[in-house]
Design an enzyme around this catalytic site. Sequence first.
Site, PDB file in Angstrom:
ATOM      1  N   SER A 182      33.994  60.611  61.313  1.00  0.00           N
ATOM      2  CA  SER A 182      34.442  59.558  62.108  1.00  0.00           C
ATOM      3  C   SER A 182      33.980  60.256  63.627  1.00  0.00           C
ATOM      4  CB  SER A 182      35.586  59.769  62.430  1.00  0.00           C
ATOM      5  OG  SER A 182      36.214  60.995  62.489  1.00  0.00           O
ATOM      6  N   HIS A 210      36.970  56.432  56.392  1.00  0.00           N
ATOM      7  CA  HIS A 210      36.822  55.682  58.035  1.00  0.00           C
ATOM      8  C   HIS A 210      35.226  54.320  56.828  1.00  0.00           C
ATOM      9  CE1 HIS A 210      37.525  56.491  61.698  1.00  0.00           C
ATOM     10  NE2 HIS A 210      37.886  57.696  61.267  1.00  0.00           N
ATOM     11  N   LYS A 241      42.824  52.792  58.289  1.00  0.00           N
ATOM     12  CA  LYS A 241      41.502  52.192  58.837  1.00  0.00           C
ATOM     13  C   LYS A 241      41.714  50.701  58.546  1.00  0.00           C
ATOM     14  CE  LYS A 241      41.278  56.740  60.474  1.00  0.00           C
ATOM     15  NZ  LYS A 241      40.969  57.720  60.287  1.00  0.00           N
TER      16      LYS A 241
HETATM   17  C1  LIG Z   1      41.859  59.061  60.930  1.00  0.00           C
HETATM   18  C2  LIG Z   1      41.358  60.385  59.484  1.00  0.00           C
HETATM   19  C3  LIG Z   1      42.734  60.918  59.289  1.00  0.00           C
HETATM   20  C4  LIG Z   1      43.582  60.432  58.957  1.00  0.00           C
HETATM   21  O1  LIG Z   1      44.361  59.992  58.897  1.00  0.00           O
HETATM   22  P1  LIG Z   1      45.659  59.511  59.390  1.00  0.00           P
HETATM   23  O2  LIG Z   1      46.620  58.012  57.795  1.00  0.00           O
HETATM   24  O3  LIG Z   1      45.180  58.309  60.606  1.00  0.00           O
HETATM   25  O4  LIG Z   1      46.438  60.210  59.551  1.00  0.00           O
HETATM   26  C5  LIG Z   1      41.440  61.715  58.286  1.00  0.00           C
HETATM   27  N1  LIG Z   1      40.155  61.758  57.842  1.00  0.00           N
HETATM   28  C6  LIG Z   1      39.905  61.972  58.663  1.00  0.00           C
HETATM   29  C7  LIG Z   1      38.275  61.669  58.760  1.00  0.00           C
HETATM   30  C8  LIG Z   1      40.141  60.284  59.243  1.00  0.00           C
HETATM   31  O5  LIG Z   1      38.780  59.833  60.369  1.00  0.00           O
END
Ligand SMILES: *Cc1c(COP(=O)(O)O)cnc(C)c1O
Length: 393
Positions: A182, A210, A241
């Site tokens: 990320s 992602h 996302k």
């Molecule tokens: C954003 C993210 C999460 C968390 O997800 P949320 O739905 O925002 O709690 C978990 N793992 C990765 C790699 C992320 O980028």
Amino acid sequence: MDITTCQNWDEELAALERQGLKRCLRDVTGAQGRKIILDGKEVLNFCSNNYLGLADDPRLRRAAVECIEQEGIGSGASRLVCGNMTALRELEETIARFKGAESCLTFSTGYMANVGIISSVFGRDDIIFSDRLNHASIIDGIILSQARFKRYPHNDMEALEKMLRAATGFRRRGIITDSVFSMDGDIASLDKIVELARQYDCLVMIDEAHALGVMGKNGKGLAEHLGVEDKIDIQMGTLSKAAGSFGAYCCGSKALIDFLINKARSFIYTTAMPPAVAAAAQRAVEIIRDEPTLRQKLWMNTEYFKKGVDQMGFNTLKSQTPIIPIVVGESSVAVEFSRRLLEEGIFVSAIRPPTVPAGTARLRLTVMATHTREDLEYTLEKLRVIGKDLNFV
Ligand SMILES: *Cc1c(COP(=O)(O)O)cnc(C)c1O
């Protein structure tokens, strides 16, 4: 106890401020789009994970509104108690079919999914191998599981193999990795990981946060992109996302999902996701499945923008995705760079330790399918001018 030492928040905050690490919230009014209203001023948005622009898509809005009219707002209780509402079951069926998985379970957030999955699948007698750059929620899940925790250097498959070879006498062994990292925007060597997993008898769990909607011919994620979908035991991903909504999923065998329903505490001991959120997420998954043009636009924008940034000589690490880091080193420099961009109407967050390793503070730019060519050109030009002022290009 002395109140001044037990409540010295100000001191700790001042220390963060001195190190350039203090964080604060900024007000966004209106919807999350390629432009947002930040503290009252319209700015170009280059820091959201809303890659496909679905967060304010009229079809998602409509799905949510219709569901609210049918099913109301709250889900009343944990799904095991009385909250297993139709919208949630339908969302899971849609995801499982799309991903070609036997079964699917949703969680309220990605953070909760990782914590719940990892801490139920693994325990004291187990060992977990985790990429050094894995997301914080994976790390928290591992700590909670009480399994042996081995971190391997980022994407270093030789180091991973050495650790695997040395680890004997455990009940269950697992390799866990982000599929798209990320903060660096590079991708995991999943093809090699599944090979090692087979050789050393390990479970493989990936976090496609992602990658869903971004990677793979059909937007199913990195496992699809690398052709290893049927070799991943636990496929977790988020709906927050590219899917522009909220929540997360875990795809796997029917037995695994039944196990999680019985054991994952962040699933059991929490109120079910509101049905309207599930309805919007389902619409998003359908759009990802049915409209490859959005993804193609995202990749065209990414290639154009990345090329521009690289040509200026910035350090973008090994980014291969719409996440494009510009590493500047010191936190204070990253903050200054971000501030200067904001003056020009471009919103890019400075990412600092502990989110990234010390000395690698960076800007993290994310490209969206809905950015126009003018948005990208304007931002490239400002990066060049400010980068020059700060002696980077
Ligand atoms: C954003 C993210 C999460 C968390 O997800 P949320 O739905 O925002 O709690 C978990 N793992 C990765 C790699 C992320 O980028």
